[in-house]
Every structure is written in C-alpha cells, then in structure tokens.
Motif scaffolding. Sequence first.
Motif, PDB file in Angstrom:
ATOM      1  N   LEU A 115       0.953  -1.231  -0.015  1.00  0.00           N
ATOM      2  CA  LEU A 115       0.180  -0.153   0.074  1.00  0.00           C
ATOM      3  C   LEU A 115       0.893   1.307   0.174  1.00  0.00           C
ATOM      4  O   LEU A 115       0.538   2.033  -0.738  1.00  0.00           O
ATOM      5  CB  LEU A 115      -0.836   0.092   1.175  1.00  0.00           C
ATOM      6  N   SER A 116       2.023   1.337   0.771  1.00  0.00           N
ATOM      7  CA  SER A 116       2.881   2.453   0.997  1.00  0.00           C
ATOM      8  C   SER A 116       3.602   2.765  -0.506  1.00  0.00           C
ATOM      9  O   SER A 116       3.633   3.702  -0.744  1.00  0.00           O
ATOM     10  CB  SER A 116       3.818   2.492   1.976  1.00  0.00           C
TER      11      SER A 116
ATOM     12  N   ASP B 222       8.974  -4.897  -7.070  1.00  0.00           N
ATOM     13  CA  ASP B 222       8.259  -5.693  -5.912  1.00  0.00           C
ATOM     14  C   ASP B 222       8.811  -7.246  -6.211  1.00  0.00           C
ATOM     15  O   ASP B 222       8.816  -7.606  -7.386  1.00  0.00           O
ATOM     16  CB  ASP B 222       7.033  -5.624  -5.616  1.00  0.00           C
ATOM     17  N   GLN B 223       9.197  -7.986  -5.279  1.00  0.00           N
ATOM     18  CA  GLN B 223       9.370  -9.333  -5.195  1.00  0.00           C
ATOM     19  C   GLN B 223       8.190 -10.371  -6.049  1.00  0.00           C
ATOM     20  O   GLN B 223       8.474 -11.229  -6.324  1.00  0.00           O
ATOM     21  CB  GLN B 223       9.849  -9.897  -4.067  1.00  0.00           C
TER      22      GLN B 223
ATOM     23  N   ALA C  44      -8.705   0.908   8.462  1.00  0.00           N
ATOM     24  CA  ALA C  44      -9.546   2.185   8.862  1.00  0.00           C
ATOM     25  C   ALA C  44      -8.695   3.194   8.139  1.00  0.00           C
ATOM     26  O   ALA C  44      -7.742   3.646   8.658  1.00  0.00           O
ATOM     27  CB  ALA C  44      -9.691   2.074  10.257  1.00  0.00           C
TER      28      ALA C  44
ATOM     29  N   GLY D  55      11.074  -8.550  -8.650  1.00  0.00           N
ATOM     30  CA  GLY D  55      12.498  -8.154  -8.386  1.00  0.00           C
ATOM     31  C   GLY D  55      12.697  -8.112  -6.903  1.00  0.00           C
ATOM     32  O   GLY D  55      11.982  -7.622  -6.278  1.00  0.00           O
TER      33      GLY D  55
ATOM     34  N   ASP E 132       5.546   1.038   6.628  1.00  0.00           N
ATOM     35  CA  ASP E 132       6.203   0.051   7.561  1.00  0.00           C
ATOM     36  C   ASP E 132       7.710  -0.022   7.733  1.00  0.00           C
ATOM     37  O   ASP E 132       8.210  -0.595   8.700  1.00  0.00           O
ATOM     38  CB  ASP E 132       5.567  -1.258   7.222  1.00  0.00           C
TER      39      ASP E 132
ATOM     40  N   GLY F 185      -5.528   1.012  15.085  1.00  0.00           N
ATOM     41  CA  GLY F 185      -5.746   1.302  13.447  1.00  0.00           C
ATOM     42  C   GLY F 185      -5.024   2.211  12.550  1.00  0.00           C
ATOM     43  O   GLY F 185      -5.833   2.930  12.002  1.00  0.00           O
TER      44      GLY F 185
ATOM     45  N   PHE G 178      -1.092   2.283   8.454  1.00  0.00           N
ATOM     46  CA  PHE G 178      -0.971   2.682   7.095  1.00  0.00           C
ATOM     47  C   PHE G 178      -1.293   4.407   7.241  1.00  0.00           C
ATOM     48  O   PHE G 178      -0.887   5.105   6.318  1.00  0.00           O
ATOM     49  CB  PHE G 178      -2.315   2.136   6.439  1.00  0.00           C
ATOM     50  N   ASN G 179      -2.260   4.625   7.951  1.00  0.00           N
ATOM     51  CA  ASN G 179      -2.422   6.079   7.935  1.00  0.00           C
ATOM     52  C   ASN G 179      -1.060   7.014   8.315  1.00  0.00           C
ATOM     53  O   ASN G 179      -1.137   7.841   7.763  1.00  0.00           O
ATOM     54  CB  ASN G 179      -3.481   6.551   9.258  1.00  0.00           C
TER      55      ASN G 179
HETATM   56  C1  LIG Z   1      -4.108  -7.109  11.613  1.00  0.00           C
HETATM   57  C2  LIG Z   1      -3.549  -5.650  11.340  1.00  0.00           C
HETATM   58  C3  LIG Z   1      -4.685  -4.873  11.081  1.00  0.00           C
HETATM   59  C4  LIG Z   1      -4.236  -3.320  10.474  1.00  0.00           C
HETATM   60  N1  LIG Z   1      -5.133  -2.534  10.430  1.00  0.00           N
HETATM   61  C5  LIG Z   1      -5.067  -1.074   9.970  1.00  0.00           C
HETATM   62  C6  LIG Z   1      -5.895  -0.139  10.134  1.00  0.00           C
HETATM   63  O1  LIG Z   1      -6.949  -0.598  10.376  1.00  0.00           O
HETATM   64  N2  LIG Z   1      -5.654   1.110   9.676  1.00  0.00           N
HETATM   65  C7  LIG Z   1      -4.308   1.390   9.341  1.00  0.00           C
HETATM   66  O2  LIG Z   1      -3.802   2.525   9.074  1.00  0.00           O
HETATM   67  N3  LIG Z   1      -3.177   0.431   9.544  1.00  0.00           N
HETATM   68  C8  LIG Z   1      -3.707  -1.023   9.699  1.00  0.00           C
HETATM   69  N4  LIG Z   1      -2.526  -1.756   9.617  1.00  0.00           N
HETATM   70  C9  LIG Z   1      -1.220  -1.530   9.306  1.00  0.00           C
HETATM   71  C10 LIG Z   1      -1.056  -1.553   7.882  1.00  0.00           C
HETATM   72  O3  LIG Z   1      -1.620  -2.806   7.342  1.00  0.00           O
HETATM   73  C11 LIG Z   1       0.122  -1.617   7.308  1.00  0.00           C
HETATM   74  O4  LIG Z   1       0.973  -0.291   8.051  1.00  0.00           O
HETATM   75  C12 LIG Z   1       0.552  -1.421   5.922  1.00  0.00           C
HETATM   76  O5  LIG Z   1      -0.120  -2.578   5.253  1.00  0.00           O
HETATM   77  C13 LIG Z   1       2.180  -1.280   5.392  1.00  0.00           C
HETATM   78  O6  LIG Z   1       2.126  -1.339   4.090  1.00  0.00           O
HETATM   79  P1  LIG Z   1       3.603  -1.034   3.504  1.00  0.00           P
HETATM   80  O7  LIG Z   1       3.450  -1.109   1.971  1.00  0.00           O
HETATM   81  O8  LIG Z   1       4.349  -0.020   4.218  1.00  0.00           O
HETATM   82  O9  LIG Z   1       4.179  -2.502   3.697  1.00  0.00           O
HETATM   83  P2  LIG Z   1       3.925  -3.933   3.145  1.00  0.00           P
HETATM   84  O10 LIG Z   1       2.609  -4.332   3.103  1.00  0.00           O
HETATM   85  O11 LIG Z   1       4.710  -4.963   4.296  1.00  0.00           O
HETATM   86  O12 LIG Z   1       4.591  -3.826   1.837  1.00  0.00           O
HETATM   87  C14 LIG Z   1       5.789  -4.294   1.570  1.00  0.00           C
HETATM   88  C15 LIG Z   1       6.013  -4.536   0.082  1.00  0.00           C
HETATM   89  O13 LIG Z   1       7.584  -4.780  -0.164  1.00  0.00           O
HETATM   90  C16 LIG Z   1       7.800  -5.978  -0.713  1.00  0.00           C
HETATM   91  N5  LIG Z   1       9.067  -6.338  -0.585  1.00  0.00           N
HETATM   92  C17 LIG Z   1       9.427  -6.836   0.718  1.00  0.00           C
HETATM   93  N6  LIG Z   1      11.075  -6.993   0.787  1.00  0.00           N
HETATM   94  C18 LIG Z   1      11.298  -7.147  -0.479  1.00  0.00           C
HETATM   95  C19 LIG Z   1      12.480  -7.234  -1.286  1.00  0.00           C
HETATM   96  N7  LIG Z   1      13.621  -7.399  -0.779  1.00  0.00           N
HETATM   97  N8  LIG Z   1      12.681  -6.749  -2.625  1.00  0.00           N
HETATM   98  C20 LIG Z   1      11.512  -6.524  -3.469  1.00  0.00           C
HETATM   99  N9  LIG Z   1      10.235  -6.366  -2.726  1.00  0.00           N
HETATM  100  C21 LIG Z   1      10.119  -6.514  -1.211  1.00  0.00           C
HETATM  101  C22 LIG Z   1       6.811  -6.913  -0.417  1.00  0.00           C
HETATM  102  O14 LIG Z   1       6.309  -7.987  -1.166  1.00  0.00           O
HETATM  103  C23 LIG Z   1       5.435  -5.933  -0.130  1.00  0.00           C
HETATM  104  O15 LIG Z   1       4.746  -5.912  -1.359  1.00  0.00           O
HETATM  105  C24 LIG Z   1      -2.905  -3.126  10.425  1.00  0.00           C
HETATM  106  C25 LIG Z   1      -1.751  -4.105  10.448  1.00  0.00           C
HETATM  107  C26 LIG Z   1      -2.287  -5.249  10.729  1.00  0.00           C
HETATM  108  C27 LIG Z   1      -1.154  -6.365  10.812  1.00  0.00           C
END
Ligand SMILES: Cc1cc2nc3c(=O)[nH]c(=O)nc-3n(C[C@H](O)[C@H](O)[C@H](O)COP(=O)(O)OP(=O)(O)OC[C@H]3O[C@@H](n4cnc5c(N)ncnc54)[C@H](O)[C@@H]3O)c2cc1C
Length: 408
Positions: free
Chosen positions: A18-19, A38-39, A56, A137, A292, A302, A305-306
């Motif tokens: 998402l980020s 992305d991998q 949320a 990748g 993250d 929650g 992601f916000n």
């Molecule tokens: C149970 C639960 C409920 C939640 N509810 C909420 C909510 O209600 N509201 C809210 O704001 N947040 C919530 N969150 C938090 C939110 O889900 C995360 O903050 C968000 O999904 C993080 O997204 P991201 O893109 O930063 O990381 P990730 O989703 O971890 O994405 C990382 C990406 O990087 C790729 N990657 C990793 N390593 C490599 C590599 N070496 N080479 C290439 N690609 C790679 C992965 O394949 C992945 O696609 C919740 C979390 C959990 C666990």
Amino acid sequence: MRNGTATARDAVILGAGLSGLTTALALAEGGLTVSLVDQIDPRTAAGGQSDVRTTAISLSSRRLLTTLGAWDAVASDAEPILDIRVSDFESPFYLHYDHRAAGDEPMGHIVGNTALKASLLDRLAAHGDRVSIIAPGIAAALRRQAGGATLTLDDGQTLTAPVILGADGRRSRLRDLAGIRVTTTDYRQSSIVDTIAHERPHHNLAHERFLPGGPIALLPLRHQRSALVWTERTKVANHIAQLDDATFGAALQERVGDSLGRLTPLGPRQVYPLSLVVAEAYVAERVALVGDAAHAIHPIAGQGFNLGLRDVAALAEVLTDASRLGLDLGSATVLRDYQRRRRFDTMTLVAATDGLTRLFSNDIAPLRTVRGLGLGLVERIPAFKRAAIRHAMGTLGSLPRLLRGEPL
Ligand SMILES: Cc1cc2nc3c(=O)[nH]c(=O)nc-3n(C[C@H](O)[C@H](O)[C@H](O)COP(=O)(O)OP(=O)(O)OC[C@H]3O[C@@H](n4cnc5c(N)ncnc54)[C@H](O)[C@@H]3O)c2cc1C
C-alpha cells in the motif's frame, strides 16, 4: 507501464504494498518518473489479493486518496465510522467517541486492502509514461556514487536514480542495505482477522474491547457485517484461528457480548504476528524509508497505514518541490527535510500505541484500576476526547498539501 526497461528516472521505489503504490502514484501526480520494484507482481492474485485485511482510513488519508484520484473506486464499498466505543473487560467504564464532537465528517472509513490496491494500480496505469513496474524483482545490493544510487536486483538488473525509496515493509531489505538500524520489540501477540455477519445493525459504531490477551476490534462494514481484528497471545491466537466457525463464533461472542446479536464468522481467516519495528533514521545517503519500513506499529489504534500515508504526503511534497526548484532529489538537505517533518509525529504515535498495548494487554490488578479510572476520566473531559478524535482523524497539526486535500 513498462516492464523492466532501464530508463532515466527520478526515483526507484522498492516495495509495491500500500505504501509503495501510493508513493509511486503521488510522485507521478507530481510529475516525477519512477520505477516500482517488488518481489511479487502487485498486478497478480498473489500480489494484490492475498491480503484479506481491511484498513480504517482516517479523514486526512481519505483526502489524500481523493486528491490522487484513488478514492472514488473504493468509495461505494467504504463504510463510514461515525462513533467508536472503547471498553475494558472488567471495568464498568467505557469511552464513547462521537464524530459530531469534532465536526460533521465521519472519523474514518473501513476499506478492503485488496480493493484499495486495485484502485491504486488502476490510477498508476493511467500514468504509464511515468511509472514502470518491475516485478518480480528482489533487492540484492545498493551502491551510492556521486549524483545517484544504484539498486541491483537478484537477476543482475541495475536501477539508478538520485534517490532510492524503501517501501519494502517491516523487514525492509533496503533499510539493511543502507545501514539504518532498527529497534524491535516482539509483542508475542498475533491478530486474527475475519469478517463477521451479525443479527443486529452496527449503526456505524466501531467497537474496541480490551481483554488481557489483547484488544478485539469490530469495525463496521457494508451489509450488516463487521471486520474483526482479534488480538491474542500468539499461542492462543494460533489455536483459536483453527477453530471451526461455530466454535470460533461462540468464543468471540463470549468475549464481546451480544450487542450485535448472534455473530457468524464468514472467513477467510488470517493470523498476523505483531511486533514493533522502528527505524533509527528515516533517511541515509540517497535513501529514504516510507511506511512500515520506517515504523511498523501495533494495530491497536488502526493507524499503521495512516501513519505511512503521512510519510507519503510529506515525501511527495519535499521531492516535487525540490524537483521544481531543480535541486538534487537525493541530496542530504532534501532528505533531511523529509525526516524533520516526519520524526515527531511518528515517535508520538509509536509511544502512544506501545503504551496502550502495555497498559491494556494484561491482567495486573493495579493496572486494571488505572485503566478503569483512565477510561472514566477521559469520558468526562470533552477537550481530551476532541483531541483524541482529531488525532484519529489525522487532522491535528500542520499537514502537507495532500492531507489537506490539495494537489501537489
Ligand atoms: C491485523 C492488522 C490490522 C491493521 N489495520 C490497520 C488499520 O485499520 N488502519 C491502518 O492505518 N493500518 C492498519 N494496519 C497496518 C497496515 O496494514 C500496514 O501499516 C501497511 O499494510 C503497511 O504497508 P507497506 O506498504 O508499508 O508494507 P507491506 O504491506 O509490508 O509491503 C511491503 C512490500 O515490499 C515488498 N518487499 C519486501 N521485501 C522486498 C525485497 N527485498 N525486494 C522486493 N520487494 C520486497 C513486499 O513483497 C511487499 O509488497 C494493520 C496491520 C495489521 C497487521
């Protein structure tokens, strides 16, 4: 979107969760060219649809997604949160947050992660000339040189840009390659997620109930359903998640009561182990972290992601402003500006979510008393409640343009 071609670009983004998807979209909207790696290909079922979680989305996050054109496609399925009720398993007190205390807008909306990713990908496709997706990748090596940095992928492909952005999640490889250290705390808790149908309507009220093993949240969805995030000690969570639907529903009902009538789990059910991961810096030479990768927090509020979207908004503003001024996007001055804008907000939320988790996830008698008194006290002080609601809505403090609903 081009596949795998090595072209001149303003930034390389590692991670298309998402980020990363939102960062790519914001930078493209700001006129920058990016490669998104992305991998797992986010356009495939494995990349986009394996996440059954909902998120949320706060008011300011919704404004950002609307400005980037990614809200409309999810709006019809997004269920507003009007009120929140927080209760503790033993205390007679509870907290009731009413959105009207802070204006007319809902406090947030519950949106499916899969739908949100699909909407972001659709918008990215409209920027095909500015965004290339390179997948699968895996990041293998990072080299910094005068004027830029080069990311080498495991297949030998190299990607060079003034700045490399790490949106690769809590176990960020880019963070390691850049030498940014992290502080990690294993909560020894896991969250079970599921979708629950119930007999009575939720009236757009989100419930959060604190139990010794962790909080249970029921968040309003369309069609008399709620999204469940049930946090427990990991061993217990793994056991509960395996229960058949009837036993699982009964165990849940026993813990949350019958205000929603009979609860029926609809599945699919997934378990997420929880830990706190905080990077010691947001930036290093020609590298910046987003989402993250910079901070993975407990889902108790929650807000993970916000918080990530607040990174995206600040980073996109810093980089597009720098680009318009003809500055080097990876210079220490530009990246330090991003870090300066983000550190305080992040550390505040890290401390708040970590503190709440420790205060509520136990059954120690003196802490039970503090919790009960705390809930009763906050309930009676309107200014406290208003500030908490604004924080949850993401509208406190001075906000970057995207979070105010303004274009870059
Ligand atoms: C149970 C639960 C409920 C939640 N509810 C909420 C909510 O209600 N509201 C809210 O704001 N947040 C919530 N969150 C938090 C939110 O889900 C995360 O903050 C968000 O999904 C993080 O997204 P991201 O893109 O930063 O990381 P990730 O989703 O971890 O994405 C990382 C990406 O990087 C790729 N990657 C990793 N390593 C490599 C590599 N070496 N080479 C290439 N690609 C790679 C992965 O394949 C992945 O696609 C919740 C979390 C959990 C666990």
